[in-house]
Design an enzyme around this catalytic site. Sequence first.
Site, PDB file in Angstrom:
ATOM      1  CE  LYS A 227       3.497   0.158   4.552  1.00 23.25           C
ATOM      2  NZ  LYS A 227       2.290  -0.085   3.766  1.00 23.25           N
TER       3      LYS A 227
ATOM      4  NE  ARG B   8       3.901  -8.237  10.933  1.00 23.72           N
ATOM      5  CZ  ARG B   8       3.319  -7.498   9.981  1.00 23.72           C
ATOM      6  NH1 ARG B   8       2.337  -7.964   9.262  1.00 23.72           N
ATOM      7  NH2 ARG B   8       3.723  -6.270   9.759  1.00 23.72           N
TER       8      ARG B   8
ATOM      9  CD  GLU C 213      -2.842   1.016   2.462  1.00 26.53           C
ATOM     10  OE1 GLU C 213      -2.798   0.053   3.256  1.00 26.53           O
ATOM     11  OE2 GLU C 213      -3.539   2.015   2.630  1.00 26.53           O
TER      12      GLU C 213
HETATM   13  P1  ATP Z   1       2.449  -2.200   8.060  1.00 30.36           P
HETATM   14  O1  ATP Z   1       1.721  -3.059   9.033  1.00 30.36           O
HETATM   15  O2  ATP Z   1       3.800  -1.803   8.481  1.00 30.36           O
HETATM   16  O3  ATP Z   1       1.637  -1.057   7.543  1.00 30.36           O
HETATM   17  P2  ATP Z   1       1.582  -3.672   5.869  1.00 30.36           P
HETATM   18  O4  ATP Z   1       1.537  -5.135   5.888  1.00 30.36           O
HETATM   19  O5  ATP Z   1       0.300  -2.997   6.079  1.00 30.36           O
HETATM   20  O6  ATP Z   1       2.703  -3.157   6.835  1.00 30.36           O
HETATM   21  P3  ATP Z   1       1.699  -3.369   3.065  1.00 30.36           P
HETATM   22  O7  ATP Z   1       2.193  -2.244   2.251  1.00 30.36           O
HETATM   23  O8  ATP Z   1       0.270  -3.694   3.023  1.00 30.36           O
HETATM   24  O9  ATP Z   1       2.175  -3.088   4.536  1.00 30.36           O
HETATM   25  O10 ATP Z   1       2.563  -4.670   2.786  1.00 30.36           O
HETATM   26  C1  ATP Z   1       2.932  -5.124   1.510  1.00 30.36           C
HETATM   27  C2  ATP Z   1       3.320  -6.568   1.615  1.00 30.36           C
HETATM   28  O11 ATP Z   1       4.418  -6.720   2.500  1.00 30.36           O
HETATM   29  C3  ATP Z   1       2.187  -7.424   2.137  1.00 30.36           C
HETATM   30  O12 ATP Z   1       2.050  -8.553   1.303  1.00 30.36           O
HETATM   31  C4  ATP Z   1       2.625  -7.797   3.515  1.00 30.36           C
HETATM   32  O13 ATP Z   1       2.176  -9.059   3.851  1.00 30.36           O
HETATM   33  C5  ATP Z   1       4.148  -7.752   3.430  1.00 30.36           C
HETATM   34  N1  ATP Z   1       4.724  -7.422   4.723  1.00 30.36           N
HETATM   35  C6  ATP Z   1       4.533  -6.314   5.451  1.00 30.36           C
HETATM   36  N2  ATP Z   1       5.181  -6.380   6.623  1.00 30.36           N
HETATM   37  C7  ATP Z   1       5.827  -7.576   6.636  1.00 30.36           C
HETATM   38  C8  ATP Z   1       6.678  -8.251   7.577  1.00 30.36           C
HETATM   39  N3  ATP Z   1       6.994  -7.705   8.756  1.00 30.36           N
HETATM   40  N4  ATP Z   1       7.147  -9.466   7.229  1.00 30.36           N
HETATM   41  C9  ATP Z   1       6.843 -10.018   6.047  1.00 30.36           C
HETATM   42  N5  ATP Z   1       6.052  -9.454   5.133  1.00 30.36           N
HETATM   43  C10 ATP Z   1       5.547  -8.239   5.411  1.00 30.36           C
HETATM   44 MG    MG Z   2      -1.337  -3.263   4.892  1.00 26.72          MG
END
Ligand code: ATP
Ligand code: MG
Length: 597
Positions: free
Chosen positions: A311, A301, A66
């Site tokens: 984030k 994760r 995102e």
């Molecule tokens: P945050 O919780 O920090 O906002 P998010 O998962 O919402 O992270 P996205 O931009 O939606 O952020 O994530 C893009 C991709 O990265 C998704 O497929 C998510 O599963 C993966 N991802 C995000 N954080 C992790 C992590 N700590 N370990 C592995 N994969 C991750």
């Molecule tokens: Mg997300």
Amino acid sequence: MSDVAKPKKHAPQPPSTSNFIRAAIEADLASGKYATRAWGGKPGPARTHEGAAQDPARIRTRFPPEPNGYLHIGHAKSICLNFGLALDYGGACHLRFDDTNPEKEEQEYVDSIIAAVKWLGFNWEHEGGSHLYYASDYFDFMYHAAEHLIEDGHAYVDSLSAEQMRALRGTLSEPGKSSPYRDRGVAESLKLFRQMREGRFKEGEHVLRARIDMGSPNINLRDPAIYRIRKASHHRTGDKWCVYPMYTYAHPIEDALERITHSLCTLEFEDQRPFYDWLLERLAEGGLLARPLPQQIEFARLNLTYVVLSKRRLIQLVEEKHVSGWDDPRMPTLAGARRRGYTPEGFRRFAERIGVAKADSWIEYSVLEDCMREHLNEAAPRRMAVLDPVKLVIDNYAEGGEERCDVPNHPQQPERGRRAVPFSRELWIEREDVTETPPKGYFRLFPGNEVRLRYAFLVKCVSVEKDAAGNVTAVHCTYDPGTKSGTPGAEARKVKGNIHWVSARHACRGEVRLYDRLFKVQQPGAGARDFLLDLNPDSVKTITAQLEPALANTRPEERFQFERHGYFVSDAKDSRPGAPVFNRAVTLRDSWGKQGS
Ligand code: ATP
Ligand code: MG
């Protein structure tokens, strides 16, 4: 060469280590599950792919960030996994901006994400196609699919408030109760949904819900909301829309339109999988989406000690100025890691080493540092830099005299050549390499002791000058002209101490930033604690160092080992010719454990 799973450009290679995701992909390839999949050359509904040739990509994965922040180290795991699998199995990996939420998304984030994925060494090209997509390009289809669900009796407009809906949703142990609007007819729901789109209502007045099962033990199947009213401008579609799809509705559709085969996500989406499958089945039944449908597979994760990987918290660090920006070298963002001197190869090695698992766990930050250290050890040329300088004077060396010492750029890689480092009567050495009263086991300079100046001569300490406070201000030595490294007989006399130096007359002064961890505890903000209280108050120390002349003019992002100190990178923003600035990426050895936390 390194043992990292480098992106491979050519034939599919057998994977180096197996895991449950690879096992699932291999089983699907063996059974031919996706073998007959057609690809119409671009994402789209069933008709885009109907009658098209077989997909040249044996599998399709995607990385779907995102664009609401900079990527962090957790994302690197997902990037290496998704792009790495596509490379290993002859597939394509799409970079898809999951920009269905209008409020928090910005172009700056899109640009930074593209830069980070490229920097990690991946691209979204496959067989002449470029697979960079925006979920917002699918809004028309998503809206159309929602109308289709209403027409088929699979969705209805609900007019309860969010609070009322929550009250009826039930709990893990109690079933939910139906909304009084659940039995709204097709025609009425359709009319209301169209009016929602036309902007006739306020936010929250109505939502579109899937009609599934209010009694389901899985709360996510109790008629989840799929479209809501948001009177917000979108960074790409502007004011075209005032209804936006919910993430759980949008994501499976995005995957299906792009003909993703294996949709990898983190474990918190496991309970969403039944809805993912339900939705795609309904739309495939209706002829809107092509089969075979994508499948969601969850993995744990990345949780990394001493950093925060959320984030929301990273935004807070930037906005409240606890760091200098998204690319502050202490930030666990990829932009920060890059400026810190971490390498893409190090990240790929890290992803390989931690693997993927089905259960959440914590990875020690030192594992990441080890991976960086290993790669930098192979990649970084050696240089001499004195970080805490004190003057060494060679009393029996000609005043104004100078000579060159022949120094290898990389002791294990002779092919990287050698360089001439100037040597003269006055040198800078490290303050900690000289003492008047040596503790037991101290082999460096103290009166009467002899050491080797690395790549140069043996020198013997004659005396030590001190200031009124007792601090060493200079050390006097004599040298033995017959002991120059690389000359016959130089090594005849062995000494235990071997120290680095920089010729004072030729040295270049440079700023060096010694970074430490941004947080002082393993799990910042654990429990209900404010994570800001766990910030390490001493996470950076800026010093002026004396550098050998070869360090005066470096390219931005050039990385070096400063002998005996660690790995340093020329700061991409602040370094100038003749006035270099270096950031410490990682020390030579893991010293954190000894400092305690
Ligand atoms: P945050 O919780 O920090 O906002 P998010 O998962 O919402 O992270 P996205 O931009 O939606 O952020 O994530 C893009 C991709 O990265 C998704 O497929 C998510 O599963 C993966 N991802 C995000 N954080 C992790 C992590 N700590 N370990 C592995 N994969 C991750
Ligand atoms: Mg997300």
